[in-house]
Motif scaffolding. Structure first.
Motif, mmCIF file in Angstrom:
data_model
loop_
_atom_site.group_PDB
_atom_site.id
_atom_site.type_symbol
_atom_site.label_atom_id
_atom_site.label_comp_id
_atom_site.label_asym_id
_atom_site.label_seq_id
_atom_site.Cartn_x
_atom_site.Cartn_y
_atom_site.Cartn_z
ATOM 1 N N LEU A 56 46.373 40.990 43.300
ATOM 2 C CA LEU A 56 46.285 41.714 42.038
ATOM 3 C C LEU A 56 47.300 41.210 41.008
ATOM 4 O O LEU A 56 47.537 41.861 39.990
ATOM 5 N N THR A 57 47.862 40.034 41.273
ATOM 6 C CA THR A 57 48.836 39.401 40.371
ATOM 7 C C THR A 57 50.004 40.328 40.076
ATOM 8 O O THR A 57 50.487 40.434 38.938
ATOM 9 N N LEU A 58 50.485 41.004 41.127
ATOM 10 C CA LEU A 58 51.603 41.933 40.980
ATOM 11 C C LEU A 58 52.838 41.505 41.781
ATOM 12 O O LEU A 58 53.857 42.202 41.743
ATOM 13 N N TRP A 59 52.747 40.412 42.508
ATOM 14 C CA TRP A 59 53.846 40.041 43.400
ATOM 15 C C TRP A 59 55.143 39.814 42.624
ATOM 16 O O TRP A 59 56.227 40.214 43.063
ATOM 17 N N ASP A 60 55.038 39.193 41.443
ATOM 18 C CA ASP A 60 56.243 38.950 40.641
ATOM 19 C C ASP A 60 56.844 40.242 40.095
ATOM 20 O O ASP A 60 57.999 40.257 39.659
ATOM 21 N N GLN B 125 35.220 41.937 41.440
ATOM 22 C CA GLN B 125 34.333 40.999 42.133
ATOM 23 C C GLN B 125 35.004 40.446 43.392
ATOM 24 O O GLN B 125 34.360 40.312 44.440
ATOM 25 N N ASP B 126 36.285 40.139 43.302
ATOM 26 C CA ASP B 126 37.011 39.617 44.463
ATOM 27 C C ASP B 126 37.092 40.656 45.574
ATOM 28 O O ASP B 126 36.992 40.315 46.759
ATOM 29 N N SER C 176 35.546 40.453 49.458
ATOM 30 C CA SER C 176 36.332 40.666 50.673
ATOM 31 C C SER C 176 35.705 41.729 51.573
ATOM 32 O O SER C 176 36.243 42.028 52.637
ATOM 33 N N GLY C 177 34.569 42.305 51.129
ATOM 34 C CA GLY C 177 33.857 43.275 51.957
ATOM 35 C C GLY C 177 34.029 44.719 51.554
ATOM 36 O O GLY C 177 33.488 45.618 52.208
ATOM 37 N N VAL C 178 34.785 44.978 50.484
ATOM 38 C CA VAL C 178 34.994 46.358 50.028
ATOM 39 C C VAL C 178 33.792 46.810 49.206
ATOM 40 O O VAL C 178 33.317 46.079 48.330
#
Length: 325
Positions: free
Chosen positions: A139-143, A195-196, A200-202
């Protein structure tokens, strides 16, 4: 990103041997005031699909989601989540479901990583730093993992809500107006996130006021109005079934009125008389286009270009809601 390349039919999505992700039967909700928020809703959502629920304000979208997620008690009917009854098997059913509310209800003083860890604990999940890192990276939150939520932008806070809902590894995710209040660029980024998740199956169920959002992402669309489920249909089938096409003819010279020889056709003038618009049914035996073009030539009406336009999902939605009033 094109919806034509990403959406799949519901039949192709679900595992035929597995129960549907969500099965709703005879669901009703009447409040103490006598207001009927939901009226005998029947709905199945396949495992692995993106299902969009559309409807005007007050139509019953949030009430339906709240009942499925166990936040509101129904007056009648049943709901199964992957085969688990949400009333009799509440813990098992709720563990499968993640909910992203419309409101930004995150705890402002917590860090991003801490709020995910706390959410896992609420559902009895053991600590799993690797999984939390995976969700944050996706989710582009790691930073931003150690930033306090109060310091984040509105778009980032929305991503945190999704991450928080995914913290306990649900297989069914509800998104209530996921891109409300975010700018167009971020909205498109969020579409990619959804979409991602599906890839992933969700299973993803979203409510939205943005018709383009449903048209871009959804496999199937449900339209709810006045507490009733008006229809549930594959997106492309819905547009093909209810949509009409228009032939737009670009004229060499503007017309102030239609020639009498063209009166038999359903033509309207547009663009200050420089365009003729002809509505036709794509499912009719004959479209009538050949006859229209011939009569234009016979009437001496010269044109330099023409193109067709498909009725949009928004127009279909507006017409359906209007018909039900």
């Amino acid at each position: 990103m094109s919806s034509h390349s990403t959406t799949r039919s519901a039949a192709a999505i679900g595992d035929r041997g597995a129960p549907p992700a969500i099965a709703v039967r005879g669901l009703c909700k009447t409040y103490a005031s006598g207001f009927e928020a939901l009226k005998n809703i029947d709905l199945e959502i396949c495992s692995g699909e993106i299902f969009a629920l559309l409807g005007p304000n007050g139509a019953g979208k949030t009430t339906l989601i709240s009942i499925i997620c166990g936040l509101v008690n129904p007056s009648a009917g049943s709901v199964l989540a992957a085969g688990h009854d949400i009333a009799r098997e509440y813990r098992a059913a709720r563990a499968l479901i993640g909910l992203v509310p419309q409101e930004l209800t995150t705890d402002a003083f917590e860090s991003v990583r801490a709020t995910l860890a706390f959410s896992r604990g609420l559902f009895g999940k053991p600590p799993d730093p690797a999984y939390v890192e995976k969700v944050l990276r996706e989710l582009t939150l790691w930073d931003k993992r150690d930033d306090r939520i109060m310091t984040l932008s509105g778009g980032m806070k929305r991503r945190v809500l999704i991450a928080k809902a995914l913290a306990h590894e649900p297989r069914i995710l509800f998104l209530d107006e996921p891109t409300a209040g975010v700018d167009v660029e971020l909205r498109h980024e969020m579409w990619q996130v959804v979409q991602d998740l599906r890839e992933s199956g969700v299973t993803v169920i979203l409510t939205t006021h943005y018709i383009e959002e449903a048209e871009e992402m959804a496999d199937r669309i449900g339209i709810i109005n006045n507490g009733e489920l008006v229809l549930v249909e594959d997106k492309h089938a819905l547009i093909a079934k209810l949509g009409r096409k228009q032939l737009i003819v670009h004229l060499n010279d503007a017309l102030h009125a239609l020639p009498g020889a063209l009166a038999q056709h359903d033509l309207t003038l547009a663009a200050d008389g420089r365009e003729l618009v002809y509505d036709y049914d794509t499912h009719g035996e004959r479209t009538g286009i050949t006859s229209v073009l011939q009569d234009l030539r016979d009437a001496g009406v010269r044109f330099n270009d023409l193109h067709t336009r498909q009725t949009s999902l928004e127009e279909i939605f507006v017409n359906l809601v209007r018909e039900r009033r």
